[in-house]
Design a protein around this motif. Structure first.
Motif: not given
Length: 229
Positions: A49-52, A54-62, A65-66, A72-74
């Motif tokens: 779990s990471v945050q964008c 720019h906008c701070g939206k929560h994201l799920e990324r491998p 990749q992180v 990380q960005f939306c």
């Protein structure tokens, strides 16, 4: 993969242990083990779990990749907006002075970081090499080899070929041209750094243009050379 005991050469085992690697008992187990290194079963594939940025939206990324990318960005919209407020290294840095002509110019940042960017153009770089890193100015200069014909040889050779119309004076050929000393160069007794006997040896009256074949014959005395005025 399966935990079955298998035998391997001692040197192979020691090398694998030093590299932190294991073994497979068969090609089938190797294929199954390889499957665990990619796809959902792989540890690198695990989602985090990471945050964008720019906008701070929560994201799920491998996870891999992180680890590979710091931010990380939306989507591309967030990525572009973030880059506008966080510009990369400037395209131009402080001006540098060309070591050859003294002109001020802007070198690329990576060139300055690597100690380059000292010349404003390729021609200035070539001029610097010609003046400061050729002939007896070169750090590996040993005074010329056995076939060294003196510092004016290149110029005199060009003048001799031009005078003879870029053709062999014996057979009129225009390919594979050489410039021959009518009186052998070695007979003048030139010694690098001791005398200037090369001046007499490289006089145009002592030079003649011959093709490769006629040059070999002239060296053996099988060609009657004309008199050069």
């Amino acid at each position: 993969m399966c935990g079955r005991a298998c035998y391997r050469c001692r040197s192979v085992v020691q090398k694998a242990q030093a590299a932190g690697k294991g073994f497979n008992c068969s090609p089938a187990c190797r294929a199954e083990y390889t499957k665990t290194l990619r796809g959902p079963k792989s540890a690198k594939y695990a989602r985090v779990s990471v945050q964008c940025a720019h906008c701070g939206k929560h994201l799920e990324r491998p996870a891999n990749q992180v680890q590979a990318h710091g931010h990380q960005f939306c989507d591309r919209v967030c990525s572009g907006a973030w880059k506008k407020t966080h510009p990369s290294l400037p395209k131009k840095t402080a001006p540098s002075a060309c070591l050859t002509c003294g002109k001020e110019f802007y070198a690329k940042p990576y060139a300055q970081r690597r100690g380059r960017g000292k010349y404003c153009s390729r021609s200035c770089y070539a001029d610097s090499i010609s003046l400061n890193n050729s002939g007896d100015n070169h750090p590996l200069w040993l005074g010329g080899g056995v076939e060294y014909r003196g510092p004016n040889w290149s110029k005199q050779r060009t003048e001799a070929r031009k005078r003879d119309g870029n053709r062999c004076r014996n057979c009129n050929a225009s390919a594979r041209l050489h410039v021959h000393h009518i009186r052998p160069f070695r007979s003048f007794g030139y010694i690098v750094g001791v005398n200037d006997a090369y001046l007499a040896a490289n006089e145009l009256s002592n030079l003649i243009t011959l093709c490769a074949s006629c040059h070999r014959k002239a060296e053996r005395g099988k060609v009657a050379l004309p008199t050069i005025d």
